[in-house]
Design a protein around this motif. Structure first.
Motif, PDB file in Angstrom:
ATOM      1  N   TYR A 135     -13.420  -3.200  41.539  1.00 38.95           N
ATOM      2  CA  TYR A 135     -12.228  -2.834  40.782  1.00 38.95           C
ATOM      3  C   TYR A 135     -11.250  -2.026  41.624  1.00 38.95           C
ATOM      4  CZ  TYR A 135     -13.503  -4.678  36.225  1.00 38.95           C
ATOM      5  OH  TYR A 135     -13.778  -5.534  35.187  1.00 38.95           O
ATOM      6  N   LEU A 136     -11.761  -1.181  42.513  1.00 38.82           N
ATOM      7  CA  LEU A 136     -10.864  -0.443  43.399  1.00 38.82           C
ATOM      8  C   LEU A 136     -10.095  -1.404  44.301  1.00 38.82           C
ATOM      9  CD1 LEU A 136     -12.960   2.680  44.498  1.00 38.82           C
ATOM     10  CD2 LEU A 136     -10.823   2.688  43.181  1.00 38.82           C
ATOM     11  N   SER A 137     -10.778  -2.401  44.847  1.00 41.06           N
ATOM     12  CA  SER A 137     -10.109  -3.387  45.698  1.00 41.06           C
ATOM     13  C   SER A 137      -9.006  -4.102  44.936  1.00 41.06           C
ATOM     14  CB  SER A 137     -11.125  -4.408  46.222  1.00 41.06           C
ATOM     15  OG  SER A 137     -12.087  -3.783  47.048  1.00 41.06           O
ATOM     16  N   PHE A 138      -9.229  -4.342  43.654  1.00 36.52           N
ATOM     17  CA  PHE A 138      -8.204  -4.979  42.816  1.00 36.52           C
ATOM     18  C   PHE A 138      -7.028  -4.038  42.581  1.00 36.52           C
ATOM     19  CE2 PHE A 138      -6.762  -5.493  38.321  1.00 36.52           C
ATOM     20  CZ  PHE A 138      -5.988  -6.627  38.515  1.00 36.52           C
ATOM     21  N   TYR A 139      -7.316  -2.810  42.146  1.00 36.36           N
ATOM     22  CA  TYR A 139      -6.237  -1.894  41.775  1.00 36.36           C
ATOM     23  C   TYR A 139      -5.523  -1.280  42.974  1.00 36.36           C
ATOM     24  CZ  TYR A 139      -7.202  -2.192  36.808  1.00 36.36           C
ATOM     25  OH  TYR A 139      -7.339  -2.653  35.526  1.00 36.36           O
ATOM     26  N   PHE A 140      -6.153  -1.261  44.138  1.00 34.17           N
ATOM     27  CA  PHE A 140      -5.451  -0.814  45.335  1.00 34.17           C
ATOM     28  C   PHE A 140      -4.240  -1.700  45.616  1.00 34.17           C
ATOM     29  CE2 PHE A 140      -9.367   1.236  47.563  1.00 34.17           C
ATOM     30  CZ  PHE A 140      -9.084   2.434  46.937  1.00 34.17           C
ATOM     31  N   LEU A 141      -4.367  -2.998  45.318  1.00 35.27           N
ATOM     32  CA  LEU A 141      -3.367  -3.954  45.763  1.00 35.27           C
ATOM     33  C   LEU A 141      -2.446  -4.476  44.662  1.00 35.27           C
ATOM     34  CD1 LEU A 141      -5.543  -6.067  48.239  1.00 35.27           C
ATOM     35  CD2 LEU A 141      -4.114  -4.089  48.727  1.00 35.27           C
ATOM     36  N   ILE A 142      -2.924  -4.518  43.421  1.00 33.29           N
ATOM     37  CA  ILE A 142      -2.146  -5.187  42.371  1.00 33.29           C
ATOM     38  C   ILE A 142      -0.807  -4.508  42.123  1.00 33.29           C
ATOM     39  CG2 ILE A 142      -3.219  -3.889  40.474  1.00 33.29           C
ATOM     40  CD1 ILE A 142      -2.133  -7.602  40.458  1.00 33.29           C
ATOM     41  N   THR A 143      -0.739  -3.187  42.269  1.00 30.60           N
ATOM     42  CA  THR A 143       0.496  -2.477  41.937  1.00 30.60           C
ATOM     43  C   THR A 143       1.524  -2.518  43.061  1.00 30.60           C
ATOM     44  OG1 THR A 143      -0.559  -0.425  42.692  1.00 30.60           O
ATOM     45  CG2 THR A 143      -0.632  -0.889  40.334  1.00 30.60           C
ATOM     46  N   VAL A 144       1.122  -2.880  44.284  1.00 32.92           N
ATOM     47  CA  VAL A 144       2.051  -2.852  45.412  1.00 32.92           C
ATOM     48  C   VAL A 144       2.307  -4.237  45.994  1.00 32.92           C
ATOM     49  CG1 VAL A 144       1.303  -0.520  45.995  1.00 32.92           C
ATOM     50  CG2 VAL A 144       0.254  -2.463  47.158  1.00 32.92           C
ATOM     51  N   MET A 145       1.568  -5.264  45.557  1.00 36.67           N
ATOM     52  CA  MET A 145       1.615  -6.555  46.227  1.00 36.67           C
ATOM     53  C   MET A 145       2.964  -7.249  46.080  1.00 36.67           C
ATOM     54  SD  MET A 145       0.101  -8.459  48.275  1.00 36.67           S
ATOM     55  CE  MET A 145      -1.309  -7.363  48.337  1.00 36.67           C
ATOM     56  N   ALA A 146       3.566  -7.171  44.908  1.00 36.11           N
ATOM     57  CA  ALA A 146       4.867  -7.828  44.718  1.00 36.11           C
ATOM     58  C   ALA A 146       5.911  -7.230  45.659  1.00 36.11           C
ATOM     59  CB  ALA A 146       5.315  -7.697  43.267  1.00 36.11           C
ATOM     60  N   LEU A 147       5.952  -5.913  45.733  1.00 33.44           N
ATOM     61  CA  LEU A 147       6.914  -5.254  46.613  1.00 33.44           C
ATOM     62  C   LEU A 147       6.597  -5.552  48.076  1.00 33.44           C
ATOM     63  CD1 LEU A 147       9.336  -3.378  46.854  1.00 33.44           C
ATOM     64  CD2 LEU A 147       7.751  -1.435  46.855  1.00 33.44           C
ATOM     65  N   TYR A 148       5.334  -5.594  48.435  1.00 32.21           N
ATOM     66  CA  TYR A 148       4.939  -5.930  49.812  1.00 32.21           C
ATOM     67  C   TYR A 148       5.446  -7.317  50.197  1.00 32.21           C
ATOM     68  CZ  TYR A 148       1.983  -7.529  53.651  1.00 32.21           C
ATOM     69  OH  TYR A 148       1.534  -8.066  54.837  1.00 32.21           O
ATOM     70  N   ALA A 149       5.256  -8.286  49.310  1.00 33.23           N
ATOM     71  CA  ALA A 149       5.712  -9.650  49.603  1.00 33.23           C
ATOM     72  C   ALA A 149       7.224  -9.703  49.756  1.00 33.23           C
ATOM     73  CB  ALA A 149       5.254 -10.593  48.495  1.00 33.23           C
ATOM     74  N   MET A 150       7.935  -9.007  48.894  1.00 32.15           N
ATOM     75  CA  MET A 150       9.392  -9.001  48.964  1.00 32.15           C
ATOM     76  C   MET A 150       9.885  -8.366  50.257  1.00 32.15           C
ATOM     77  SD  MET A 150       9.981  -7.938  44.966  1.00 32.15           S
ATOM     78  CE  MET A 150      11.698  -7.457  45.211  1.00 32.15           C
ATOM     79  N   GLU A 151       9.286  -7.255  50.645  1.00 37.47           N
ATOM     80  CA  GLU A 151       9.723  -6.556  51.850  1.00 37.47           C
ATOM     81  C   GLU A 151       9.300  -7.281  53.131  1.00 37.47           C
ATOM     82  OE1 GLU A 151       8.139  -2.640  51.579  1.00 37.47           O
ATOM     83  OE2 GLU A 151       9.620  -1.957  50.113  1.00 37.47           O
ATOM     84  N   SER A 152       8.123  -7.883  53.128  1.00 37.14           N
ATOM     85  CA  SER A 152       7.591  -8.492  54.347  1.00 37.14           C
ATOM     86  C   SER A 152       8.162  -9.874  54.617  1.00 37.14           C
ATOM     87  CB  SER A 152       6.067  -8.576  54.266  1.00 37.14           C
ATOM     88  OG  SER A 152       5.490  -7.300  54.126  1.00 37.14           O
ATOM     89  N   PHE A 153       8.454 -10.639  53.553  1.00 40.01           N
ATOM     90  CA  PHE A 153       8.866 -12.024  53.735  1.00 40.01           C
ATOM     91  C   PHE A 153      10.253 -12.318  53.174  1.00 40.01           C
ATOM     92  CE2 PHE A 153       4.142 -12.051  53.033  1.00 40.01           C
ATOM     93  CZ  PHE A 153       3.796 -12.155  54.380  1.00 40.01           C
ATOM     94  N   ALA A 154      10.955 -11.263  52.725  1.00 42.49           N
ATOM     95  CA  ALA A 154      12.330 -11.406  52.224  1.00 42.49           C
ATOM     96  C   ALA A 154      12.421 -12.470  51.129  1.00 42.49           C
ATOM     97  CB  ALA A 154      13.276 -11.731  53.376  1.00 42.49           C
TER      98      ALA A 154
END
Length: 403
Positions: free
Chosen positions: A35-54
């Protein structure tokens, strides 16, 4: 049926009556790492994709939700696989696969590659989480089913409360790659713990010579779990309104300080009550605990609909912990007691599938409602959904209770 503490389930003669056995403790820790592996990433993944791949917000959201898509696809096989091939074996394979997936976040150099990694990670997470729950359930004494299930659920509660906070701290003070390495290290720790799990002799004896189930629609949607599943679909829909729109609601109303403490209050309230509610369910049946959870959740949603101060949101967080945080483990105990011991994996997977459908449909259905009426009306409507869920439980399950 299983709406009261079951008395017809007899433990194996060699099964210990203790709750906190090595399998339980190790399984609890493995579940926490998942569950930690899930919650570490779920809240930041959308922003990461937007910033990293425009990419657009929609594409970033898809990158985040591809984990859930993978997890939902796995639900079709998860319960059957755990029952067919063995809970420990499936757990080891898919904790291992999830660990490998965690390693590929850093080299994923395009949006399609990231989506693929997320899908595989979600697929492995779903199978691993189903297997570890089924494994732990097999060592919980039948007379302490709800109590043990409640304690086990605390791992996911703690991950919900602290996972996103840790992720945001790491992103602010370090970078995304640091977060990916932390996620990988957490997964590796979970894999090591999985290797250390040793099945007790009574489980090995029970598995020896048993008929291995063939995959069918009944292993995906177990008939005995459908009623509590539909109930949890409605509850999951309401919970989706909380986790999906809490930040937007807080910004719209200026109650961001309260929203920041929402899940902390959620975790504290559930932690405190978990020492009582499971025992009550085992002793007095499911109804008192389920109704307590429904009333608490309805009050939480009603309070959010009327909130004007930060403390209103904090109190709503505590009530949500007493509500959804109580209903979910109680429903898991009901699902496990509704199926034969050889079909625990399918029973748990069915319940998770219905809950996931409710949580998955929530953002789609409620987004339009928010746009048309605003957050306050949406939360009031969700309070009504919980009332309807209560009626469904009363008619379909609650009246069958006997003490």
């Amino acid at each position: 049926m299983a709406v009261t503490a079951r008395t017809d389930i007899k433990p194996h003669p060699s099964q210990p009556t203790a709750l906190f056995t090595p399998v339980f403790i190790l399984g609890w820790l493995v579940n926490l790492t998942q569950y930690l592996s899930f919650y570490f990433l779920i809240t930041v993944m959308a922003l990461y994709a937007m910033e990293s791949f425009a990419v657009s917000e929609a594409a970033g959201g898809f990158a985040a939700s591809s984990f859930v898509i993978g997890a939902t696809v796995a639900r079709v096989f998860a319960g059957w696989a755990a029952d067919r091939f063995g809970k420990k074996q499936i757990l080891l394979i898919f904790v291992g696969l999830g660990t490998v997936a965690s390693l590929f976040y850093i080299p994923a150099a395009s949006l399609p590659a990231l989506v693929a990694v997320r899908f595989v990670h979600g697929f492995s997470y779903s199978l691993a989480s189903t297997a570890v729950m089924a494994l732990v359930q097999s060592v919980i004494p039948a007379s302490r089913r709800a109590e043990g299930t409640g304690y086990f659920a605390l791992g996911s509660t703690l991950a919900t409360a602290f996972g996103p906070a840790i992720a945001l701290f790491v992103i602010d003070d370090f970078n995304y790659n640091t977060l990916f390495w932390i996620t990988t290290a957490t997964s590796v720790f979970g894999l090591i713990l999985t290797v250390l799990i040793r099945k007790p002799e009574f489980i090995k004896n029970a598995e020896h010579g048993r008929v291995k189930p063939v995959w069918s629609i009944k292993t995906v949607v177990h008939p005995s779990v459908m009623l509590i599943g539909f109930f949890m679909l409605a509850v999951g829909l309401a919970y989706a309104g909380v986790i999906t729109f809490l930040n937007g609601f807080a910004q719209d109303t200026g109650l961001t300080a309260g929203a920041g403490l929402f899940f902390i209050a959620y975790a504290v309230a559930m932690l405190v009550m978990r020492f009582f509610l499971g025992r009550i369910q085992d002793k007095h049946g499911d109804n008192p605990v389920i109704y307590f959870g429904l009333i608490s959740f309805a009050l939480a949603l009603g309070l959010m609909a009327l909130a004007t101060e930060d403390w209103h949101i904090v109190l709503a967080g505590a009530l949500t912990g007493l509500g959804y945080g109580t209903i979910m483990p109680a429903a898991q105990a009901i699902a496990v007691d509704s199926v034969p011991s050889t079909q625990v994996g399918s029973g748990i997977s069915t319940l998770f599938l219905f809950t996931d459908i409710g949580i998955g449909l929530g953002p789609i259905l409620l987004g339009g409602l928010v746009a048309a009426t605003g957050y306050n009306v949406m939360y009031a409507a969700l309070a009504a959904v919980i009332v309807v869920a209560g009626v469904l439980y009363l008619v379909a399950l609650g009246r069958k209770a006997s003490h």
